[in-house]
Write a protein that holds these residues in place. Structure first.
Motif, PDB file in Angstrom:
ATOM      1  N   LEU A  60       0.487   7.892  32.750  1.00 25.42           N
ATOM      2  CA  LEU A  60       1.874   8.323  32.619  1.00 25.42           C
ATOM      3  C   LEU A  60       2.773   7.123  32.343  1.00 25.42           C
ATOM      4  CD1 LEU A  60       2.182  10.868  35.568  1.00 25.42           C
ATOM      5  CD2 LEU A  60       1.773  11.360  33.160  1.00 25.42           C
ATOM      6  N   THR A 100      -4.425  11.698  32.648  1.00 25.99           N
ATOM      7  CA  THR A 100      -4.047  10.708  31.654  1.00 25.99           C
ATOM      8  C   THR A 100      -3.141   9.687  32.320  1.00 25.99           C
ATOM      9  OG1 THR A 100      -3.027  10.379  29.492  1.00 25.99           O
ATOM     10  CG2 THR A 100      -2.048  12.049  30.914  1.00 25.99           C
ATOM     11  N   ALA A 143       3.007  11.335  28.866  1.00 23.96           N
ATOM     12  CA  ALA A 143       1.739  10.623  28.906  1.00 23.96           C
ATOM     13  C   ALA A 143       1.744   9.488  27.905  1.00 23.96           C
ATOM     14  CB  ALA A 143       0.581  11.571  28.610  1.00 23.96           C
TER      15      ALA A 143
END
Length: 541
Positions: free
Chosen positions: A168, A166, A229
């Motif tokens: 960050l 994902t 995230a």
């Protein structure tokens, strides 16, 4: 004459058109690493100079998946020639573990050389990640070392890789220092991509240098990450930790180990530039270079040099140290510059230089030797004319315009007669006016040139000006001609300031020279000659 002029014009035209001839195409392929774990992506770069065709990637598809091929084009002028270079960059992911080969790829009419790539399983010794049998989550950490059984005080490369699937918004990656070892972060983080179990991950790799301080079992604490995230609200919390920690078995220093202790994979040693000849009194810079595979500055930060020998002096400078990582292993490059000043003509031999070290792969003591080098020392003022004598011959067109042998003989006789007439005229002039009066302007000119060189000239220009006044041709002759010991000492100190490692203050050395030679060089008095009286005539008038 017209034919010769026509030939010269053709020659000039050909020389002007040479830079426009296209260079031969050169194609080269390289990988960003030689080893990786299954699921990771390596970067393949293909450089093509002078080739305008795209590579054929079909042979890669047998053992690799291909990601995001891109092209970059570079153009520049070099030595009057227009050079163009194209780089094709793509990611390749191995389909299986083992010793794979990146095949030769065709680029137009040329082919790249095949490359070797070692692909290890994700759960091999020396790496840590998610637990066996469990699929990777949204983020995880894998750590690898370049050897699981190092020697004590050996430089070990450690790579901590954070995988996250994902985006960050921030976070912190921490690697604690193990007990009985030193750990130092090296370089900047490296960003990459990988596919693990069908999921794409962004990868951040951080490199460390590990130095075990004693033998026995060494446990590397688990690396951990805590971040957020990008998502709804303030973002999802991400926590990752390496599990289990790495275990390494450190080997003790053997009884026959060299002193100082230098464990490494390989060591190369040699002089980079060695002259075949030099002049008396002139300084020539030599560079000793050592390349050590698997070492760091903590193990080796200087290189040995030969001592001063008969007929020469050495002025060493500080060792230049460069550290970097090649894949997962540290690399060390050392350069040491030294200025050699010859003091007498004849053969000069620099002794051999050697380094003892321990080969960690075979567990054996090694010695790398740079053999002695020989240099021919010429008297001062002879090296430059010798170099000029090796100038290229005149072109055929220019040689055809030289006078015939008969005309050359006539010109030689004419020049000889003219020289004799000028010599006779100068002799008559000196006898009427006196030789000392004619020499005064020459001495004044030499003194003015000396003061100018002392103010802004180089070291060699200062020595040339002093030798012109003293009538000497080398360093020993100049020292012998000076009657003032203070002037001799100032010259020796200035020479060390110009060439030595501790001689950075050339401003002070130049000021001392100007003060010592403000009134010119103090020379030994010339021997007094008593004029011989002519004999009286035998028959007086």
């Amino acid at each position: 004459m017209v034919r010769h002029g026509f030939g010269l014009a053709w020659l000039l035209l050909v020389l002007c058109l040479l830079p426009l001839v296209p260079a031969q195409a050169q194609v080269q392929a390289q990988l960003d690493r030689s080893q990786l774990a299954l699921g990771e992506v390596a970067t393949l770069t293909i450089s093509a100079e002078g080739a305008d065709a795209s590579p054929d990637y079909a042979p890669l598809e047998r053992d690799f998946l291909i990601y995001s091929p891109t092209m970059r084009r570079y153009s520049q002028m070099h030595n009057g020639r227009f050079d163009s270079r194209v780089e094709y960059v793509l990611g390749i992911q191995p389909r299986r573990a083992g010793q794979l080969q990146v095949p030769a790829l065709q680029v137009g009419r040329h082919h790249t050389a095949p490359l070797s790539l070692t692909v290890t399983d994700a759960a091999v010794a020396g790496s840590a990640g998610s637990a066996p049998g469990a699929g990777p989550g949204l983020s995880f950490i894998r750590t690898r070392v370049d050897t699981a059984s190092p020697w004590v005080h050996q430089s070990v490369g450690v790579v901590v890789a954070l995988y996250y699937a994902t985006q960050l918004s921030g976070g912190e990656l921490v690697q604690d220092v193990p007990e009985h070892a030193g750990l130092q972060r090296v370089g900047d983080d490296r960003v990459d991509q990988a596919v693990v179990d069908g999921r794409h991950y962004n990868v951040v790799e951080r490199r460390y240098l590990l130095l075990p301080e004693r033998s026995g079992l060494l446990s590397l604490p688990p690396a951990r990450f805590r971040g957020r995230a990008v998502g709804a609200g303030r973002g999802q919390l991400l926590v990752a930790e390496q599990d289990p920690p790495l275990q390494m078995r450190v080997q003790a220093r053997p009884a026959n180990a060299p002193d100082p202790w230098l464990p490494a994979h390989d060591l190369l040693l040699g002089w980079q530039v060695t002259p075949d000849r030099l002049e008396v009194g002139q300084g020539v810079e030599l560079v000793l270079e050592a390349q050590v595979d698997g070492a760091s500055r903590a193990q080796l930060d200087s290189l040995p040099l030969p001592a001063d020998g008969p007929g020469y002096r050495l002025y060493p400078q500080a060792t230049e140290v460069e550290e970097r990582f090649d894949g997962d292993r540290p690399q060390l490059l050392l350069r040491r510059r030294v200025v050699v000043v010859a003091e007498q003509p004849g053969p000069l031999q620099l002794p051999a230089v050697q380094l003892d070290w321990w080969q960690v792969d075979s567990g054996q003591r090694r010695r790398t030797v740079q053999p002695a080098i020989s240099v021919q020392v010429l008297p001062a003022g002879t090296a430059r004319p010798a170099a000029a004598a090796t100038a290229p011959a005149l072109p055929a067109v220019a040689q055809a315009q030289q006078p015939a042998p008969a005309r050359q003989a006539g010109m030689v006789w004419g020049l000889a007669l003219l020289a004799m007439a000028l010599g006779a005229g100068l002799l008559w002039y000196w006898r009427r006016r006196g030789a000392p009066a004619a020499l005064l302007p020459l001495a004044a000119t030499g003194q003015a040139n000396l003061q100018q060189q002392l103010a802004q000239g180089s070291w060699q220009e200062i020595i040339d000006a002093l030798q012109a006044i003293t009538g000497t041709h080398d360093w020993p002759g100049l020292m012998g001609a000076l009657a003032d010991r203070q002037q001799q000492q100032v010259l020796h100190d200035a020479q060390r300031s110009w060439w030595g490692a501790d001689g950075n203050d050339r401003v002070a050395a130049r000021a001392a020279l100007r003060a010592a030679f403000a009134a010119g060089p103090a020379l030994h008095p010339a021997p007094v000659t008593v004029p011989v009286q002519p004999l009286p005539p035998l028959y007086p008038p």
